[in-house]
Design a protein around this motif. Structure first.
Motif, PDB file in Angstrom:
ATOM      1  N   GLY A  39       0.996   1.207  15.578  1.00 39.16           N
ATOM      2  CA  GLY A  39       1.125   1.496  16.935  1.00 39.16           C
ATOM      3  C   GLY A  39       0.223   0.897  18.162  1.00 39.16           C
ATOM      4  O   GLY A  39      -0.578   0.085  17.593  1.00 39.16           O
ATOM      5  N   LYS A  40       0.411   1.048  18.821  1.00 39.44           N
ATOM      6  CA  LYS A  40      -0.299   0.438  20.414  1.00 39.44           C
ATOM      7  C   LYS A  40      -0.814   1.284  21.228  1.00 39.44           C
ATOM      8  O   LYS A  40      -0.277   2.307  21.673  1.00 39.44           O
ATOM      9  N   LEU A  41      -2.110   0.807  21.804  1.00 35.15           N
ATOM     10  CA  LEU A  41      -2.695   1.906  22.719  1.00 35.15           C
ATOM     11  C   LEU A  41      -3.193   1.002  23.802  1.00 35.15           C
ATOM     12  O   LEU A  41      -3.920  -0.015  23.721  1.00 35.15           O
ATOM     13  N   THR A  42      -2.750   1.465  25.005  1.00 32.61           N
ATOM     14  CA  THR A  42      -3.434   0.774  26.327  1.00 32.61           C
ATOM     15  C   THR A  42      -4.393   1.571  26.978  1.00 32.61           C
ATOM     16  O   THR A  42      -4.511   2.675  27.187  1.00 32.61           O
ATOM     17  N   VAL A  43      -5.724   0.700  27.056  1.00 36.97           N
ATOM     18  CA  VAL A  43      -6.687   1.383  27.592  1.00 36.97           C
ATOM     19  C   VAL A  43      -7.042   0.613  28.963  1.00 36.97           C
ATOM     20  O   VAL A  43      -6.725  -0.398  29.266  1.00 36.97           O
ATOM     21  N   LYS A  71     -12.007  -0.071  16.415  1.00 34.98           N
ATOM     22  CA  LYS A  71     -11.984  -1.077  17.322  1.00 34.98           C
ATOM     23  C   LYS A  71     -13.022  -1.316  18.466  1.00 34.98           C
ATOM     24  O   LYS A  71     -13.385  -0.219  18.729  1.00 34.98           O
ATOM     25  N   GLU A  72     -13.614  -2.545  18.548  1.00 34.37           N
ATOM     26  CA  GLU A  72     -14.589  -2.556  19.396  1.00 34.37           C
ATOM     27  C   GLU A  72     -14.462  -3.724  20.050  1.00 34.37           C
ATOM     28  O   GLU A  72     -13.987  -4.828  19.385  1.00 34.37           O
ATOM     29  N   LYS A 131      -6.732  -3.464  28.353  1.00 33.79           N
ATOM     30  CA  LYS A 131      -6.726  -4.062  27.187  1.00 33.79           C
ATOM     31  C   LYS A 131      -5.609  -3.256  26.463  1.00 33.79           C
ATOM     32  O   LYS A 131      -5.575  -2.024  26.302  1.00 33.79           O
ATOM     33  N   VAL A 132      -4.795  -4.212  25.831  1.00 34.80           N
ATOM     34  CA  VAL A 132      -3.768  -3.453  24.650  1.00 34.80           C
ATOM     35  C   VAL A 132      -4.448  -3.616  23.339  1.00 34.80           C
ATOM     36  O   VAL A 132      -4.694  -4.767  22.968  1.00 34.80           O
ATOM     37  N   TYR A 133      -4.340  -2.401  22.468  1.00 29.19           N
ATOM     38  CA  TYR A 133      -5.017  -2.392  21.030  1.00 29.19           C
ATOM     39  C   TYR A 133      -3.973  -2.376  20.183  1.00 29.19           C
ATOM     40  O   TYR A 133      -2.936  -1.315  20.318  1.00 29.19           O
ATOM     41  N   GLU A 134      -3.515  -3.108  19.205  1.00 31.75           N
ATOM     42  CA  GLU A 134      -2.473  -3.038  18.238  1.00 31.75           C
ATOM     43  C   GLU A 134      -2.843  -2.806  16.825  1.00 31.75           C
ATOM     44  O   GLU A 134      -4.099  -2.902  16.593  1.00 31.75           O
ATOM     45  N   GLY A 135      -1.946  -2.469  15.997  1.00 34.28           N
ATOM     46  CA  GLY A 135      -2.367  -2.252  14.410  1.00 34.28           C
ATOM     47  C   GLY A 135      -3.004  -0.752  14.437  1.00 34.28           C
ATOM     48  O   GLY A 135      -3.590  -0.570  13.327  1.00 34.28           O
ATOM     49  N   LEU A 136      -2.808   0.254  15.287  1.00 35.02           N
ATOM     50  CA  LEU A 136      -3.368   1.551  15.044  1.00 35.02           C
ATOM     51  C   LEU A 136      -2.283   2.310  14.294  1.00 35.02           C
ATOM     52  O   LEU A 136      -0.992   2.173  14.361  1.00 35.02           O
ATOM     53  N   THR A 137      -2.724   3.262  13.705  1.00 41.20           N
ATOM     54  CA  THR A 137      -1.650   4.294  12.914  1.00 41.20           C
ATOM     55  C   THR A 137      -1.225   5.181  13.768  1.00 41.20           C
ATOM     56  O   THR A 137      -1.882   5.994  14.305  1.00 41.20           O
ATOM     57  N   THR A 138       0.034   5.336  13.594  1.00 42.91           N
ATOM     58  CA  THR A 138       0.892   6.488  14.332  1.00 42.91           C
ATOM     59  C   THR A 138       0.540   7.808  13.772  1.00 42.91           C
ATOM     60  O   THR A 138       0.327   8.074  12.579  1.00 42.91           O
ATOM     61  N   GLY A 139       0.065   8.653  14.740  1.00 42.81           N
ATOM     62  CA  GLY A 139       0.014  10.134  14.234  1.00 42.81           C
ATOM     63  C   GLY A 139      -1.345  10.284  14.067  1.00 42.81           C
ATOM     64  O   GLY A 139      -1.900  11.620  13.957  1.00 42.81           O
ATOM     65  N   VAL A 180     -18.665  -5.571  40.323  1.00 39.39           N
ATOM     66  CA  VAL A 180     -20.208  -5.638  40.566  1.00 39.39           C
ATOM     67  C   VAL A 180     -20.710  -5.822  39.183  1.00 39.39           C
ATOM     68  O   VAL A 180     -21.911  -6.525  39.157  1.00 39.39           O
ATOM     69  N   PHE A 181     -19.834  -5.653  38.178  1.00 42.39           N
ATOM     70  CA  PHE A 181     -20.223  -5.847  36.711  1.00 42.39           C
ATOM     71  C   PHE A 181     -19.893  -7.238  36.375  1.00 42.39           C
ATOM     72  O   PHE A 181     -18.896  -7.725  36.718  1.00 42.39           O
ATOM     73  N   THR A 182     -20.500  -7.442  35.134  1.00 44.14           N
ATOM     74  CA  THR A 182     -19.996  -8.624  34.445  1.00 44.14           C
ATOM     75  C   THR A 182     -18.873  -8.555  33.520  1.00 44.14           C
ATOM     76  O   THR A 182     -17.786  -9.410  33.385  1.00 44.14           O
ATOM     77  N   GLY A 183     -18.892  -7.451  32.787  1.00 41.86           N
ATOM     78  CA  GLY A 183     -17.848  -7.179  31.858  1.00 41.86           C
ATOM     79  C   GLY A 183     -17.819  -5.609  31.331  1.00 41.86           C
ATOM     80  O   GLY A 183     -18.467  -4.912  31.968  1.00 41.86           O
ATOM     81  N   TYR A 184     -17.151  -5.319  30.451  1.00 42.59           N
ATOM     82  CA  TYR A 184     -16.932  -3.981  29.895  1.00 42.59           C
ATOM     83  C   TYR A 184     -16.969  -4.071  28.535  1.00 42.59           C
ATOM     84  O   TYR A 184     -16.672  -5.084  27.638  1.00 42.59           O
ATOM     85  N   GLN A 185     -17.483  -2.709  27.869  1.00 39.90           N
ATOM     86  CA  GLN A 185     -17.388  -2.795  26.264  1.00 39.90           C
ATOM     87  C   GLN A 185     -16.357  -1.575  26.073  1.00 39.90           C
ATOM     88  O   GLN A 185     -16.588  -0.713  26.849  1.00 39.90           O
ATOM     89  N   VAL A 186     -15.713  -1.575  25.096  1.00 42.01           N
ATOM     90  CA  VAL A 186     -14.589  -0.381  24.709  1.00 42.01           C
ATOM     91  C   VAL A 186     -14.805  -0.255  23.146  1.00 42.01           C
ATOM     92  O   VAL A 186     -15.077  -1.309  22.468  1.00 42.01           O
ATOM     93  N   GLN A 187     -14.828   0.780  23.173  1.00 40.95           N
ATOM     94  CA  GLN A 187     -14.949   1.592  21.505  1.00 40.95           C
ATOM     95  C   GLN A 187     -13.697   2.352  21.477  1.00 40.95           C
ATOM     96  O   GLN A 187     -13.470   3.116  22.377  1.00 40.95           O
ATOM     97  N   ILE A 188     -12.894   2.194  20.008  1.00 41.60           N
ATOM     98  CA  ILE A 188     -12.068   3.106  19.801  1.00 41.60           C
ATOM     99  C   ILE A 188     -12.192   3.695  18.270  1.00 41.60           C
ATOM    100  O   ILE A 188     -12.851   2.753  17.615  1.00 41.60           O
TER     101      ILE A 188
END
Length: 83
Positions: A2-6, A32-33, A44-52, A13-21
């Motif tokens: 599955g895919k998840l879009t965050v 995912k980090e 950001k789109v994250y792929e390779g996640l398990t459906t359900g 104002v910021f330099t960047g972001y950190q995302v954790q799943i």
């Protein structure tokens, strides 16, 4: 797999972001980090996640100033299930 879009709100104002799943809401099992070093990126789109499988997502901003990195607070945890 599955895919998840965050997506998050814009702030230049910021330099960047950190995302954790993770598969638990305490983030003891992070699957995912990512560090997004471009402050003008707002998703950001994250792929390779398990459906359900329930996933939990959090994000925080960071700013680099005088070679020091300053982190914001983690966002509220959001949950997502891929169908």
């Amino acid at each position: 797999s599955g895919k998840l879009t965050v997506k998050w709100s814009a702030s230049k104002v910021f330099t960047g972001y950190q995302v954790q799943i993770a598969t638990d809401e305490n983030f003891e099992n992070i699957v995912k980090e990512d560090t997004i070093a471009n402050a003008s990126t707002y998703s950001k789109v994250y792929e390779g996640l398990t459906t359900g499988t329930p996933y939990y997502v959090r994000i925080r901003s960071y700013h680099v100033f005088n070679n020091m990195t300053y982190h914001g607070e983690w966002s509220n945890v959001k949950n997502a299930a891929l169908n």
